[in-house]
Design a protein around this motif. Sequence first.
Motif, PDB file in Angstrom:
ATOM      1  N   LEU A  41       7.752   8.772   3.874  1.00  0.00           N
ATOM      2  CA  LEU A  41       7.647  10.232   3.968  1.00  0.00           C
ATOM      3  C   LEU A  41       8.025  10.713   5.365  1.00  0.00           C
ATOM      4  CD1 LEU A  41       4.358  10.745   1.911  1.00  0.00           C
ATOM      5  CD2 LEU A  41       6.699  11.287   1.194  1.00  0.00           C
ATOM      6  N   ALA A  42       7.576   9.953   6.378  1.00  0.00           N
ATOM      7  CA  ALA A  42       7.919  10.338   7.752  1.00  0.00           C
ATOM      8  C   ALA A  42       9.429  10.306   7.942  1.00  0.00           C
ATOM      9  CB  ALA A  42       7.228   9.412   8.743  1.00  0.00           C
ATOM     10  N   SER A  43      10.094   9.326   7.346  1.00  0.00           N
ATOM     11  CA  SER A  43      11.535   9.217   7.543  1.00  0.00           C
ATOM     12  C   SER A  43      12.305  10.255   6.726  1.00  0.00           C
ATOM     13  CB  SER A  43      12.014   7.800   7.228  1.00  0.00           C
ATOM     14  OG  SER A  43      11.890   7.571   5.849  1.00  0.00           O
ATOM     15  N   LEU A  44      11.597  10.976   5.847  1.00  0.00           N
ATOM     16  CA  LEU A  44      12.229  12.108   5.161  1.00  0.00           C
ATOM     17  C   LEU A  44      12.088  13.387   5.979  1.00  0.00           C
ATOM     18  CD1 LEU A  44      10.957  11.616   1.489  1.00  0.00           C
ATOM     19  CD2 LEU A  44      13.257  11.151   2.348  1.00  0.00           C
ATOM     20  N   GLY A  45      11.229  13.310   7.022  1.00  0.00           N
ATOM     21  CA  GLY A  45      10.961  14.507   7.819  1.00  0.00           C
ATOM     22  C   GLY A  45       9.756  15.275   7.327  1.00  0.00           C
ATOM     23  N   CYS A  46       9.029  14.714   6.350  1.00  0.00           N
ATOM     24  CA  CYS A  46       7.912  15.437   5.741  1.00  0.00           C
ATOM     25  C   CYS A  46       6.615  15.250   6.524  1.00  0.00           C
ATOM     26  CB  CYS A  46       7.671  14.920   4.325  1.00  0.00           C
ATOM     27  SG  CYS A  46       9.022  15.282   3.217  1.00  0.00           S
ATOM     28  N   PRO A  47       5.686  16.220   6.412  1.00  0.00           N
ATOM     29  CA  PRO A  47       4.328  15.994   6.908  1.00  0.00           C
ATOM     30  C   PRO A  47       3.719  14.832   6.119  1.00  0.00           C
ATOM     31  CG  PRO A  47       4.653  18.313   6.340  1.00  0.00           C
ATOM     32  CD  PRO A  47       5.844  17.569   5.841  1.00  0.00           C
ATOM     33  N   VAL A  48       2.905  14.008   6.764  1.00  0.00           N
ATOM     34  CA  VAL A  48       2.378  12.827   6.087  1.00  0.00           C
ATOM     35  C   VAL A  48       0.875  12.948   5.852  1.00  0.00           C
ATOM     36  CG1 VAL A  48       4.172  11.330   7.029  1.00  0.00           C
ATOM     37  CG2 VAL A  48       1.993  11.566   8.258  1.00  0.00           C
ATOM     38  N   PRO A  49       0.351  12.230   4.836  1.00  0.00           N
ATOM     39  CA  PRO A  49      -1.073  12.289   4.521  1.00  0.00           C
ATOM     40  C   PRO A  49      -1.908  11.564   5.570  1.00  0.00           C
ATOM     41  CG  PRO A  49       0.019  10.739   3.057  1.00  0.00           C
ATOM     42  CD  PRO A  49       1.084  11.388   3.859  1.00  0.00           C
ATOM     43  N   GLY A  50      -2.486  12.296   6.496  1.00  0.00           N
ATOM     44  CA  GLY A  50      -3.314  11.709   7.546  1.00  0.00           C
ATOM     45  C   GLY A  50      -3.648  12.755   8.594  1.00  0.00           C
ATOM     46  N   ARG A  51      -4.637  12.459   9.423  1.00  0.00           N
ATOM     47  CA  ARG A  51      -5.048  13.410  10.472  1.00  0.00           C
ATOM     48  C   ARG A  51      -4.044  13.384  11.631  1.00  0.00           C
ATOM     49  NH1 ARG A  51      -8.522  17.242   9.873  1.00  0.00           N
ATOM     50  NH2 ARG A  51      -9.915  15.789   8.808  1.00  0.00           N
ATOM     51  N   THR A  52      -3.719  12.165  12.088  1.00  0.00           N
ATOM     52  CA  THR A  52      -2.695  12.023  13.121  1.00  0.00           C
ATOM     53  C   THR A  52      -1.870  10.796  12.776  1.00  0.00           C
ATOM     54  OG1 THR A  52      -4.051  10.531  14.461  1.00  0.00           O
ATOM     55  CG2 THR A  52      -4.245  12.876  14.950  1.00  0.00           C
ATOM     56  N   ALA A  53      -0.624  10.764  13.215  1.00  0.00           N
ATOM     57  CA  ALA A  53       0.198   9.586  12.922  1.00  0.00           C
ATOM     58  C   ALA A  53       1.316   9.431  13.938  1.00  0.00           C
ATOM     59  CB  ALA A  53       0.780   9.686  11.515  1.00  0.00           C
ATOM     60  N   ARG A  54       1.523   8.191  14.394  1.00  0.00           N
ATOM     61  CA  ARG A  54       2.688   7.837  15.194  1.00  0.00           C
ATOM     62  C   ARG A  54       3.344   6.695  14.443  1.00  0.00           C
ATOM     63  NH1 ARG A  54       0.340   6.458  20.143  1.00  0.00           N
ATOM     64  NH2 ARG A  54       0.615   4.255  19.654  1.00  0.00           N
ATOM     65  N   LEU A  55       4.579   6.892  14.018  1.00  0.00           N
ATOM     66  CA  LEU A  55       5.173   5.931  13.096  1.00  0.00           C
ATOM     67  C   LEU A  55       6.556   5.492  13.551  1.00  0.00           C
ATOM     68  CD1 LEU A  55       4.105   7.845   9.853  1.00  0.00           C
ATOM     69  CD2 LEU A  55       3.076   5.722  10.701  1.00  0.00           C
ATOM     70  N   PHE A  56       6.967   4.345  13.008  1.00  0.00           N
ATOM     71  CA  PHE A  56       8.265   3.767  13.344  1.00  0.00           C
ATOM     72  C   PHE A  56       9.280   4.215  12.293  1.00  0.00           C
ATOM     73  CE2 PHE A  56      11.275   0.130  13.129  1.00  0.00           C
ATOM     74  CZ  PHE A  56      11.741   0.184  14.448  1.00  0.00           C
ATOM     75  N   LEU A  57      10.504   4.469  12.778  1.00  0.00           N
ATOM     76  CA  LEU A  57      11.562   4.896  11.860  1.00  0.00           C
ATOM     77  C   LEU A  57      12.387   3.671  11.483  1.00  0.00           C
ATOM     78  CD1 LEU A  57      12.568   7.518  10.608  1.00  0.00           C
ATOM     79  CD2 LEU A  57      14.082   7.786  12.581  1.00  0.00           C
ATOM     80  N   PRO A  58      12.141   3.097  10.316  1.00  0.00           N
ATOM     81  CA  PRO A  58      12.797   1.821   9.987  1.00  0.00           C
ATOM     82  C   PRO A  58      14.215   2.036   9.466  1.00  0.00           C
ATOM     83  CG  PRO A  58      11.374   2.472   8.191  1.00  0.00           C
ATOM     84  CD  PRO A  58      11.271   3.560   9.231  1.00  0.00           C
ATOM     85  N   ASP A  59      15.012   0.984   9.529  1.00  0.00           N
ATOM     86  CA  ASP A  59      16.330   1.071   8.894  1.00  0.00           C
ATOM     87  C   ASP A  59      16.200   0.840   7.393  1.00  0.00           C
ATOM     88  OD1 ASP A  59      15.735  -1.611   8.929  1.00  0.00           O
ATOM     89  OD2 ASP A  59      17.662  -2.263   9.771  1.00  0.00           O
ATOM     90  N   LYS A  60      15.162   0.056   7.027  1.00  0.00           N
ATOM     91  CA  LYS A  60      14.947  -0.155   5.607  1.00  0.00           C
ATOM     92  C   LYS A  60      13.502  -0.560   5.353  1.00  0.00           C
ATOM     93  CE  LYS A  60      17.882  -1.363   1.807  1.00  0.00           C
ATOM     94  NZ  LYS A  60      17.313  -1.678   0.686  1.00  0.00           N
ATOM     95  N   LEU A  61      13.003  -0.183   4.174  1.00  0.00           N
ATOM     96  CA  LEU A  61      11.612  -0.463   3.821  1.00  0.00           C
ATOM     97  C   LEU A  61      11.614  -1.434   2.637  1.00  0.00           C
ATOM     98  CD1 LEU A  61       8.714   0.517   4.516  1.00  0.00           C
ATOM     99  CD2 LEU A  61       9.088   2.401   2.942  1.00  0.00           C
ATOM    100  N   PHE A  62      11.063  -2.635   2.846  1.00  0.00           N
ATOM    101  CA  PHE A  62      11.036  -3.627   1.766  1.00  0.00           C
ATOM    102  C   PHE A  62       9.626  -3.796   1.237  1.00  0.00           C
ATOM    103  CE2 PHE A  62      14.622  -4.895   4.429  1.00  0.00           C
ATOM    104  CZ  PHE A  62      15.627  -4.994   3.475  1.00  0.00           C
ATOM    105  N   THR A  63       9.498  -3.994  -0.074  1.00  0.00           N
ATOM    106  CA  THR A  63       8.175  -4.270  -0.633  1.00  0.00           C
ATOM    107  C   THR A  63       8.251  -5.505  -1.505  1.00  0.00           C
ATOM    108  OG1 THR A  63       8.624  -2.843  -2.514  1.00  0.00           O
ATOM    109  CG2 THR A  63       7.439  -1.869  -0.670  1.00  0.00           C
ATOM    110  N   HIS A  64       7.175  -6.263  -1.503  1.00  0.00           N
ATOM    111  CA  HIS A  64       7.032  -7.394  -2.415  1.00  0.00           C
ATOM    112  C   HIS A  64       5.642  -7.319  -3.017  1.00  0.00           C
ATOM    113  CE1 HIS A  64       6.430 -11.361  -4.015  1.00  0.00           C
ATOM    114  NE2 HIS A  64       7.706 -11.630  -3.859  1.00  0.00           N
ATOM    115  N   PHE A  65       5.565  -6.745  -4.225  1.00  0.00           N
ATOM    116  CA  PHE A  65       4.285  -6.638  -4.920  1.00  0.00           C
ATOM    117  C   PHE A  65       4.295  -7.610  -6.079  1.00  0.00           C
ATOM    118  CE2 PHE A  65       1.921  -2.578  -3.732  1.00  0.00           C
ATOM    119  CZ  PHE A  65       2.486  -2.508  -2.477  1.00  0.00           C
ATOM    120  N   GLU A  66       3.134  -8.009  -6.472  1.00  0.00           N
ATOM    121  CA  GLU A  66       3.021  -8.925  -7.599  1.00  0.00           C
ATOM    122  C   GLU A  66       3.659  -8.290  -8.831  1.00  0.00           C
ATOM    123  OE1 GLU A  66      -0.519 -11.973  -8.845  1.00  0.00           O
ATOM    124  OE2 GLU A  66      -0.997  -9.882  -8.496  1.00  0.00           O
ATOM    125  N   GLN A  67       4.410  -9.116  -9.573  1.00  0.00           N
ATOM    126  CA  GLN A  67       5.065  -8.593 -10.781  1.00  0.00           C
ATOM    127  C   GLN A  67       4.621  -9.358 -11.995  1.00  0.00           C
ATOM    128  OE1 GLN A  67       9.262  -8.799 -10.150  1.00  0.00           O
ATOM    129  NE2 GLN A  67       9.361  -6.768  -9.202  1.00  0.00           N
TER     130      GLN A  67
END
Lengths: 510, 484
Positions: A356-382
């Motif tokens: 959400l931060a990398s879309l430019g949107c306000p994020v769900p939280g009181r305060t946030a300092r976040l990293f702008l990644p080149d890519k976001l990977f997920t590995h969840f149980e399937q």
Amino acid sequence: MMGPGILFAHPDDDIRDDAMLEPACFQDLHLDQIVSALTADYEEYHLNPFFYAPLHRADDVRYRQEVFEDLRDDHLYLIIRTFAKEMQSMRQLLSRAEKNPNTYQNKGWFLEAARIYTEAIQSLADALSKCSLESRGFLAMLTYLNQYSSSEQFISLAEDITRLSNELAGVAYTIHIRGNEVTVCRNVPDEEYYQEVADIFSKFLTGPGTSDKDTIPEQREMSQVEGRILDLVSRLFQNEFSHLDTFQEKHAGFADETICRFDRDIHFYIAYLEFISCLKQKGLPFCTPLVSETSKEICCTEGFDLALANSLLSGNRSVVPNDFFLQQEERILVITGPNQGGKTTFARMYGQLHHLASLGCPVPGRTARLFLPDKLFTHFEQEEDINTFRSKLEDDLERIHTILNQCTPRSIIIINEIFSSTTVQDALFLGHKVLDQVIDQDILCIYVTFLDELTTLPKTVSMVSTVVVDDPDQRTYRIERKPADGLSYAMAIARKNQVTYEKIKERMRS
Amino acid sequence: MVSCDLELDILVATMAGGDVFIREVVRNVLLTGTCDPGTICYRQDILRDCMNNPDSIQEMYDTASASIEEYLKIVGRYTGQSADAVRINSVKAIELFIEMLATLRGIGKRHGEAFVSEGFRTFFSMLDREFSDEYLLSMREMIEELKLPEGHLIRAVLGKGNQGTGYAIQRSRKPGKQSWISRFISREDPDQYHFTIAERDVAGFRALGELKGESVRDIAALLVRVSDHLVQMCTSLKTELAFYLGCIQLHSHLSHRGTTICFPVPEEPGSRKCSVRGVYDICLALRIDQPIVSNDLFATGKDLTIITGANRGGKTTFLRSIGLAQMMMQAGMFVPAESFHAEVCTGIFTHFRREEDHSMQSGKFDEELRRMSQIVDSLKPDSMVLFNESFAATNEREGSEVSHQIVSALIEKQIRVLFVTHLHEFSRSLYDQSPDNALFLRAERMQDGERTFRIEEGKPLQTSFGPDLYTRIFSETHADTDAG
């Protein structure tokens, strides 16, 4: 002419490919739920691609954050919503008018569409110039609007509309219907007798009325009979109707391209703000995150899973917010603790925040300092895929291998319960291997596991999902930064079942 | 709960005599009785009139019923139709009710003298005043005009998208009844055009209907309001008459059996007046064909009445007789008693032991307290609560303690309580405190164990006569054995 954009600081970055696919991480992070909820009411604007495409430069993110900040002004927000509604009516009318452009009914709708359009432009330009705008996006838009609304082409359109509308509004006539015979004439009687009826029955009209007066929609389709009546009316008033013919020829295609693009793009903001406003009303915090392309010292206070919060909105259950931070060399959050304790939710929140931060949107939280990644990977149980002959472990390894091959030191990886299908020894070994690579590449990572041993590797921070002290069956859904302590949970369960050392001795005394 | 505990359905069924509408109304009136003594007396007067003129009441009820039935047919036929269809059906409905009003007025003219209650006098004089012949005539004329026999004469202007708008129906006949359409539409006028919808053009007729509908939309809405109001008037008349018809029915039933009734004397809530002679359980009387034992209750100044005594000694019946009579009084009815002089209550509640579901023994006490809690939610000062062997689903000590706490709290909160109980610790401790505001009654038992079903003043006794039961059952067994 092509003007500025409200979504992109650089016109070259503009992404509006409707065929664009949902990113791979969306399902795991429940971003798919968020986006479908977000866009549900805005289908006509095709907003999905905008939510699929993260930005990669901090300045581009800032460009949108500025627009969001401007839109905090309720007045401006209302102006934009009003404008959007008018543009919507304009489009509806134009599409009606296009069905059969040669009837006087459709010419009438064309005139009406043009009238709504010019009024929308004028009031938008007026209203925006009275707002104190700060964002580059809105300021550029205002400049464009001012130029456009004072152009000769626009002014002549507006004048023609006024003249013609006045003329047609003066047309009055009488219809007599008896059986299947319809007569239309220019004479108009003045013998309405509603009041007389009301007077006679006045003693039965006390109390609240059940009026069905407003049930017939204002813009219902004109019937064939009304069409025939209109034809006759146009013969009774030939002069007025010939002016309408001229108008349509002169002003075909009046809507401006830049304005139309603005109307679509601004809904990226509106859809998001509408979506979070219900949550805000429930007291959940949202903030504009500080984003960086370089610093991996990230943090967030009172962050929460936006998809979960939205699904809890209808019930009375509340969302448990959580904090995290990384400092200096810390890169990896390793989350342990009892099942159903909110670990997966925490991992999702972490991923959502970054996307959400990398879309430019306000994020769900009181305060946030976040990293702008080149890519976001997920590995969840399937779920195990019965169509492949590979084992689950094989499959897990295959997937994590692909991820590790693609990622760079600027990527973020979210791993949830990997290798749970194998022995502890295997899982420990493989977990170490994966984390070693993550550590080597200095990648930001969140790793949910039941293996306490993985919390003590370099660059890792241990976080634990906690339970209520006196009742270990109850989860707090709070994830705290502290050493992994799987045993203390096991002890509490043992006490509850009276099988701790002391209890067993006590019970066996007699 | 109240209706079930007091077996109200038996009373209601007798009053209704098979009429579903009367059943609903009577049930409703009984369950939502008034707590204003003035209103009660007002209704009692009307009821006396009704009992003296049953035929007129039946005639008015039938008239109202028939009109409503006819109205429902009309409305049902046009549901979901255009505004013009709404106009047509409203006109029919209003016409119907105008004739009903005329009929009612006729009844009042013929039989009004026989009615003496304030309620009926007001009603008949209202009919006479509000619906004079002249007024009825002018309504009938307007209704004829609203049938639009000359067709729809509609004024219109061009609106958005050149769609006709502002459709407004114009008068097409002069009050003098001749058509004046020609003033606007004449065949010689060059500035006019005609067309005809083909006979089989369904869509065309529908569109024509919509157009007509728009032109009469305001008037149709107005007429709907008028007919709604009229049907409401008619329904409330029918409803009130239904209640009194139910009372008439019940009265004739009871007089066939020769049981006593009286008109009760209501007192203000909180006065703690209670002087009752010869009250009996009306539902029991309606159900069994035997003489019923009646009882007295002199509880003036008492907040609490504790009833103890023998099993099957008539305690529950007594509690029901009080509850039912109280309800009937507050509905405005006569009551099953020789005399009944009592305060009205702001609510009547029952908490009876549930005999059923033996399966869930463990949750039973919980269920009792949950029900109690629901009652507490609805209580107001000067309500009445009838307890029947409540809170006995646990051991005696706990049950007594809970009962004691609940009852003490209720009394302090100005609630009137009648409590049938076997919980000895509970009744005994209350008796030992001997408060002035408590009355102790006991189901009578003769020396030989015979029951009279009479409830009399008396302190709680230690035993609940279990030995009686034992003796009876065992002696019967002996008898059988001997015989065999």
